[in-house]
Design an enzyme around this catalytic site. Structure first.
Site, mmCIF file in Angstrom:
data_model
loop_
_atom_site.group_PDB
_atom_site.id
_atom_site.type_symbol
_atom_site.label_atom_id
_atom_site.label_comp_id
_atom_site.label_asym_id
_atom_site.label_seq_id
_atom_site.Cartn_x
_atom_site.Cartn_y
_atom_site.Cartn_z
ATOM 1 N N GLU A 162 -28.891 -27.719 26.541
ATOM 2 C CA GLU A 162 -28.276 -28.929 25.978
ATOM 3 C C GLU A 162 -27.638 -29.814 27.059
ATOM 4 O O GLU A 162 -27.685 -31.042 26.964
ATOM 5 C CB GLU A 162 -27.218 -28.522 24.949
ATOM 6 N N HIS B 100 -19.492 -31.017 18.433
ATOM 7 C CA HIS B 100 -20.534 -30.025 18.691
ATOM 8 C C HIS B 100 -20.121 -29.214 19.905
ATOM 9 O O HIS B 100 -19.591 -29.756 20.863
ATOM 10 C CB HIS B 100 -21.883 -30.711 18.993
ATOM 11 N N ASN C 101 -18.124 -33.016 10.832
ATOM 12 C CA ASN C 101 -17.202 -32.018 11.385
ATOM 13 C C ASN C 101 -16.819 -32.299 12.846
ATOM 14 O O ASN C 101 -16.379 -31.402 13.572
ATOM 15 C CB ASN C 101 -17.754 -30.602 11.185
#
Ligand code: IDP
Ligand code: MG
Length: 151
Positions: A128, A117, A114
């Site tokens: 992150e 992110h 996909n």
């Protein structure tokens, strides 16, 4: 104003399909600013750290092996409510249910490929961003942010 910084990844499928420019163009057209950017091939340790919340899910092994399989482009993206705004631009996890006009609906077919992110909360973004960037790698976009806010 709630200026936020979020982590976006153009995952290996985006890099190998030559869609990094298209994805960055969509971010830029929305008015978001890039504060840091790098092409990197992730180690297994970093991939497991990044996706730690999914460690008990059946797809975890495939996810880690895919994300480490080839280079990805990591971006620190700044803007007004950038965390939710970028998630909106990216679209739902499954391209089949993502809204038309989103990156995943327009450019992807399957949940496992996909393309992008995006951090899903302030806590995730903070955690992150540190996995991909050191403090010294962020370039101040203060000047552009101020101009953009005034316009
Ligand atoms: P998100 O990327 O939209 O935040 P998450 O639920 O955090 O979605 O899942 C992380 C990534 O793991 C997804 O982007 C997708 O590539 C993959 N993934 C999530 N659910 C599944 C699944 O059911 N099968 C295979 N891969 C999945
Ligand atoms: Mg997620």
């Amino acid at each position: 104003m709630a200026i936020e910084t979020t982590l976006l990844l153009c995952k290996p499928d985006a890099v190998s399909r030559g869609l990094v420019g298209e994805i960055i163009a969509r971010l830029e057209r929305r008015g978001y600013l890039i504060a840091a950017m790098k092409l990197v091939q992730l180690s297994g340790d970093k991939a497991r750290e990044h996706y730690a919340e999914h460690k008990d899910r059946p797809f975890f092994g495939d996810l880690v092996s895919f994300i480490t399989s080839a280079p990805l482009v990591a971006l620190a993206v700044e803007g007004e409510n950038a965390i939710d705004g970028c998630r909106q631009l990216i679209g739902a996890t499954n391209p089949l249910t993502a809204a038309p006009g989103t990156i995943r609906a327009d450019l992807a077919q399957t949940i496992g490929r996909n393309l992008v992110h995006g951090s899903d909360s302030k806590a995730s973004a903070e955690r992150e961003l540190k996995i991909f960037f050191t403090e010294g790698e962020f370039v101040s976009r203060k000047h552009d942010l101020e101009r953009w806010i005034k316009e």
